[in-house]
Design a protein around this motif. Structure first.
Motif, PDB file in Angstrom:
ATOM      1  N   LYS A   1       0.834  -1.211   0.000  1.00 22.49           N
ATOM      2  CA  LYS A   1       0.000   0.000   0.000  1.00 22.49           C
ATOM      3  C   LYS A   1       0.874   1.269   0.000  1.00 22.49           C
ATOM      4  O   LYS A   1       0.610   2.214  -0.738  1.00 22.49           O
ATOM      5  CB  LYS A   1      -0.895  -0.037   1.256  1.00 22.49           C
ATOM      6  N   VAL A   2       1.922   1.256   0.834  1.00 25.62           N
ATOM      7  CA  VAL A   2       2.820   2.407   0.909  1.00 25.62           C
ATOM      8  C   VAL A   2       3.488   2.633  -0.447  1.00 25.62           C
ATOM      9  O   VAL A   2       3.555   3.762  -0.950  1.00 25.62           O
ATOM     10  CB  VAL A   2       3.885   2.212   2.020  1.00 25.62           C
ATOM     11  N   ALA A   3       3.955   1.544  -1.061  1.00 26.61           N
ATOM     12  CA  ALA A   3       4.624   1.661  -2.349  1.00 26.61           C
ATOM     13  C   ALA A   3       3.667   2.232  -3.398  1.00 26.61           C
ATOM     14  O   ALA A   3       4.034   3.082  -4.213  1.00 26.61           O
ATOM     15  CB  ALA A   3       5.150   0.297  -2.787  1.00 26.61           C
ATOM     16  N   GLU A   4       2.426   1.763  -3.350  1.00 25.09           N
ATOM     17  CA  GLU A   4       1.407   2.195  -4.305  1.00 25.09           C
ATOM     18  C   GLU A   4       1.163   3.708  -4.208  1.00 25.09           C
ATOM     19  O   GLU A   4       1.199   4.433  -5.210  1.00 25.09           O
ATOM     20  CB  GLU A   4       0.122   1.459  -3.925  1.00 25.09           C
ATOM     21  N   VAL A   5       0.961   4.172  -2.979  1.00 24.13           N
ATOM     22  CA  VAL A   5       0.671   5.589  -2.780  1.00 24.13           C
ATOM     23  C   VAL A   5       1.893   6.447  -3.105  1.00 24.13           C
ATOM     24  O   VAL A   5       1.782   7.509  -3.711  1.00 24.13           O
ATOM     25  CB  VAL A   5       0.175   5.839  -1.336  1.00 24.13           C
ATOM     26  N   ALA A   6       3.079   5.951  -2.741  1.00 24.94           N
ATOM     27  CA  ALA A   6       4.307   6.687  -3.033  1.00 24.94           C
ATOM     28  C   ALA A   6       4.468   6.845  -4.541  1.00 24.94           C
ATOM     29  O   ALA A   6       4.887   7.896  -5.034  1.00 24.94           O
ATOM     30  CB  ALA A   6       5.507   5.959  -2.443  1.00 24.94           C
TER      31      ALA A   6
END
Ligand SMILES: Nc1ncnc2c1ncn2[C@@H]1O[C@H](COP(=O)(O)OP(=O)(O)O)[C@@H](O)[C@H]1O
Ligand SMILES: [Mg+2]
Lengths: 332, 317
Positions: A115-120
Motif C-alpha cells: 500500500k505504501v509503495a502504491e501511494v508513493a
C-alpha cells in the motif's frame, strides 16, 4: 466511501461563533471545496466532522449514521492538516505506514508495504521513502502528508488547505494530480481552501463560507455565474468583479439595487460611457485595462496586443451585469 | 542543524575572533575544572604526598587511596607482619607497607549502590509521573489549571530541609526511615515540581495536531502519547532527567538525617572515611572521584538529546 451530511451545525469558542447553522450535503464521490478567507470556519468544519472538536448544536451523519459521541477513530475519516502533518522522528516510509499500523487496521507487513509503495508511486515520492521526514522539500512534505491520508480508504477525506504553502508551479501540478487521484479512487472529499482557483478547478461542488455561515453551495459554474451575494461574487473570479454604484451607466437598475457588479469579461468596449485608461497590464496571453469612470476604478480585459495606453479614452457598456442591494444580496 | 549554522554564517566571526573566543573558553574551563582536577590527582597520591607543603603537582602515582577507600584495615606489629605469608595481591602489598593488614571490605561499595538505586529510582519515578502530569496539564481542560500549577511550584518555595523534622517523625511512624523506598519517595516529591514545570513547557511546544492525526488514524490516546508525544519530548525528558538525577545524587542533608545504615547514600558516607585512622585525604578524594562518574556518564549518554534541540523541521510554514 459514504455520504456525509451536516445539519444546522453550530460551534462557538467562548464568545466567537466559529460555525453558525451550517448545513451541507456531501454525496458519495463528491469533491466538495469549501472556500472562505482566514477565520471563516473552514478548519473548524473539518475538525467537527473528524470529531476533534465537539459541536454545540446540530448533527453530523456519515453514511446515514449520526456520529455524535463517536471518537475520531470510530468515524472512519482521514484528514490532512493545514500544518504539522508529518512526524519529524519518522522516515517517509514510516510516516506513510503509520495510519496502516493502527489497531484499527490489522494489516500484515506485506500488505502495508504494498500500500505504501502504491501511494508513493502515485504521488511521485518513491525515491524519498527512506528519508527522514525533516529532510524533504515543502512540496515533498506536502505529498507525503496527502499520502498519509490516501493510504487509507475512509468514508471521507478531509483536507485543510493542503496546497497553501506551495509555490505556484507545484500547486498547479498537485491540483491536477489530486483531482486525478480522486476521480480514479471515486473518493469522497471535503477540501477547504481560500484559493479560488483550487475551488474552480477541482470541485464538483463549491461551498462559500462567510464568518461561519455557508452562504452558497453549488457547482463551480453555478456559483460563478449566479452568485447569491456580492460577497460570493468577489470570492470567485480574477480579476475581481467590479462593484460600482447602480446608476453610473444611467437608468435600468432593478428596484432595490444599489450596486452593479460587473465581471471584467462582462464589459463591452466601443460603446456606452467613455472612460479614461489609467493603467495597462500586459500579461502575455491577455491585457488588463484599468479604467476610470467618474472617479470609480474599473478593471476589464482586452486582447493581448492592445495598442491602448494610459490617458486614452475608451467607451464601455455593461453586458450581463449582476445587481445587489445595499446589504450585498442579489437582486433581479 | 544546517539551518542553524547557515543562520550564523551571516556574521561569520573572523579567525582572530575565533582564537580569542577559544582561548577565553578554554581558560574559563581550566579555572572551573581546577578543584575537580585537584581532587582527581589527590586520589592518586600517597597520604604523605597529599598533605605535603608546598603542595605537590608532580608526584609518583599510587592507588593507595582507592585501596583504602574499599577496605578496612587493622594495624599489626612488625613481628606479626613478618610471620604472615607473602601478600596475595597488590592491595595487600600496599597496605602492609603501612604496617597494616586488610581486615575486610569497606562499606563504600554498598553505599555507592544505595546512591545508584535511590538516585536513578527517584529520577525514573519523577520522570514517569512528571511526564504524565505535564501531558495532562498541557492537553486536557483541567479545572483550576493555573492554580494547580502554581501549587506544584509552591512546593519548592521553601528549602525542603525546612520540613526535615516533620518528615523525620513521619518516616519513623511509617517505617520509611533508612529505607530505599523512603528516600526514593522523598527525592521524587522534591523533584516532581521541577519535572512537571519543565516537561509541560516541552510538551506545550509539541503541536497537538500530531496526536490528533494519530487519533483520527485509529490510535488510542495512550498510544498517541506513547508513539508520537514521547519521541518528540525526548529532549525535554533527557534534560529534566539530568536535573533530577543531579539533585537526588548530591543530596546530603536528608540523607544524613534519614539514613544511617541500610539505605545510606554515598554523600553522608564519604566524609566518615576521614575519621578512620588519621586524615586519609587520598581515600576521600578517590571516593569523590568515583562518586562523580555516574552523573558524568549519564550526562554524556544523553548529550545527543541535550544538544540536538527540538526538531520541528517537519512543520510547513
Ligand atoms: N481553539 C480555538 N479557540 C478559540 N477560537 C478558535 C479556536 N479555533 C478557531 N477559533 C476561532 O473560530 C473562527 C474560525 O476559525 P477556523 O475554523 O480556524 O478558520 P479558518 O480555518 O477558516 O481560517 C476564528 O474566528 C477563530 O479565531
Ligand atoms: Mg484554517
Amino acid at each position: 466511501m459514504a455520504d456525509v451530511r451536516l445539519a444546522s451545525v453550530s460551534k462557538r469558542f467562548g464568545t466567537t461563533a466559529a460555525l453558525t447553522d451550517l448545513s451541507l450535503d456531501i454525496e458519495d464521490g463528491d469533491f466538495v471545496v469549501m472556500l472562505g478567507p482566514t477565520g471563516a470556519g473552514k478548519t473548524t468544519t473539518l475538525r467537527s466532522i473528524a470529531g476533534l472538536d465537539t459541536i454545540d448544536g446540530g448533527d453530523i451523519t456519515i453514511g446515514g449514521h449520526s456520529v455524535a459521541g463517536l471518537t475520531p477513530a470510530q468515524r472512519d475519516v482521514a484528514m490532512v492538516f493545514q500544518q504539522y502533518s508529518l512526524y519529524p522522528h519518522l522516515t517517509v516510509r514510516d510516516n506513510l505506514a503509520f495510519p496502516l499500523k493502527s489497531p484499527l487496521m490489522s494489516l500484515d507487513k506485506a500488505a502495508i508495504k504494498r500500500k505504501v509503495a502504491e501511494v508513493a508511486e502515485v504521488l511521485h515520492i518513491s525515491h524519498k521513502l527512506d528519508n527522514k521526514a525533516t529532510a524533504l522539500s515543502g512540496g515533498e512534505m506536502q505529498r507525503v502528508s496527502i499520502g498519509r491520508a490516501l493510504v487509507r480508504d475512509p468514508a471521507i477525506y478531509l483536507m485543510d488547505e493542503p496546497l497553501s504553502s506551495l509555490d505556484a508551479k507545484l500547486r498547479s501540478e498537485l491540483r491536477v494530480e489530486l483531482k486525478r487521484v480522486q476521480a480514479d479512487l471515486g473518493a469522497t472529499l471535503l477540501y477547504v481552501t481560500h484559493d479560488q482557483i483550487e475551488a474552480m478547478t477541482m470541485a464538483t461542488r463549491v461551498g462559500v463560507l462567510d464568518k461561519g455561515r455557508l452562504v452558497q453551495f453549488g457547482t463551480p459554474r453555478d456559483v460563478y455565474e449566479n452568485p447569491a451575494s456580492l460577497y460570493v461574487a468577489t470570492r470567485l473570479g480574477l480579476p475581481r468583479i467590479n462593484a460600482l454604484p447602480a446608476n453610473v451607466f444611467g437608468a435600468g437598475a432593478p428596484s432595490g439595487a444599489t450596486t452593479i457588479g460587473l465581471r471584467p469579461e462582462h464589459i463591452r468596449q466601443g460603446e456606452g460611457r467613455s472612460t479614461r485608461v489609467t493603467r495597462v497590464e500586459h500579461l502575455g496571453d491577455q491585457t488588463r485595462l484599468h479604467l476610470d469612470l467618474d472617479g470609480h476604478a474599473l478593471v476589464t480585459l482586452t486582447d493581448a496586443h492592445s495598442a491602448l495606453s494610459p490617458g486614452d479614452t475608451l467607451s464601455v457598456t455593461p453586458a450581463n451585469p449582476l445587481w445587489f442591494d445595499s446589504a450585498g444580496a442579489r437582486v433581479g | 542543524m544546517s539551518g542553524l549554522s547557515s543562520a550564523w554564517s551571516v556574521t561569520e566571526p573572523s579567525s582572530r575572533q575565533k582564537w580569542i573566543a577559544g582561548i577565553l573558553v578554554i581558560g574559563y574551563a581550566l579555572i572551573t575544572m581546577m578543584p575537580l582536577l585537584w581532587v582527581f590527582l589527590t586520589g592518586f597520591k600517597t597520604p604523605p604526598d597529599s598533605i605535603s607543603y608546598p603542595p605537590k603537582v608532580i608526584f609518583e602515582p599510587s592507588v593507595e587511596g582507592y585501596v583504602n577507600l574499599f577496605t578496612t584495615r587493622t594495624r599489626v606489629t612488625p613481628s606479626q607482619l613478618d610471620a604472615l605469608p607473602p601478600p596475595a595481591n597488590f592491595a595487600e602489598e600496599i597496605v602492609r607497607q603501612r604496617d597494616m593488614v586488610i581486615a575486610g571490605p569497606s562499606k563504600f561499595g554498598e553505599r555507592f549502590m544505595n546512591s545508584v538505586i535511590i538516585g536513578f529510582g527517584s529520577t525514573f519515578l519523577s520522570i514517569v509521573l512528571g511526564t504524565m502530569a505535564a501531558y495532562a496539564f498541557s492537553r486536557f481542560r483541567i479545572p483550576f489549571t493555573d492554580d494547580l500549577m502554581f501549587f506544584i511550584l509552591s512546593t519548592r518555595m521553601m528549602p525542603p530541609i525546612a520540613v526535615a523534622i516533620p518528615i523525620f517523625l513521619m518516616y519513623r511512624q511509617l517505617g520509611l526511615s533508612d529505607t530505599h523506598l523512603g528516600m526514593i519517595l522523598l527525592y521524587t516529591a522534591v523533584n516532581i515540581s521541577l519535572a512537571v514545570w519543565l516537561l509541560k513547557g516541552f510538551i506545550d511546544e509539541i503541536p497537538r495536531e500530531y496526536e490528533e492525526a494519530a487519533l483520527i488514524d485509529g490510535y488510542t490516546r495512550f498510544q498517541a502519547f506513547y508513539k508520537v508525544v514521547l519521541p518528540q519530548a525526548a529532549t525535554g525528558i533527557a534534560s529534566t532527567a539530568i536535573f533530577c538525577l543531579i539533585f537526588a545524587w548530591n543530596e546530603y542533608a536528608f540523607a544524613v538525617l534519614l539514613t544511617s545504615g541500610n539505605a545510606q547514600t554515598a554523600p553522608p558516607f564519604i566524609p566518615t572515611i576521614i575519621g578512620v585512622g588519621g586524615l586519609d585525604w587520598p581515600a576521600v578524594a578517590a571516593g569523590a572521584t568515583i562518586f562523580l562518574l555516574p552523573v558524568m556518564i549519564f550526562t554524556i549518554l544523553l548529550r545527543k538529546h541535550l544538544l540536538r534541540g527540538i526538531t520541528f523541521g517537519a512543520v510547513r510554514k
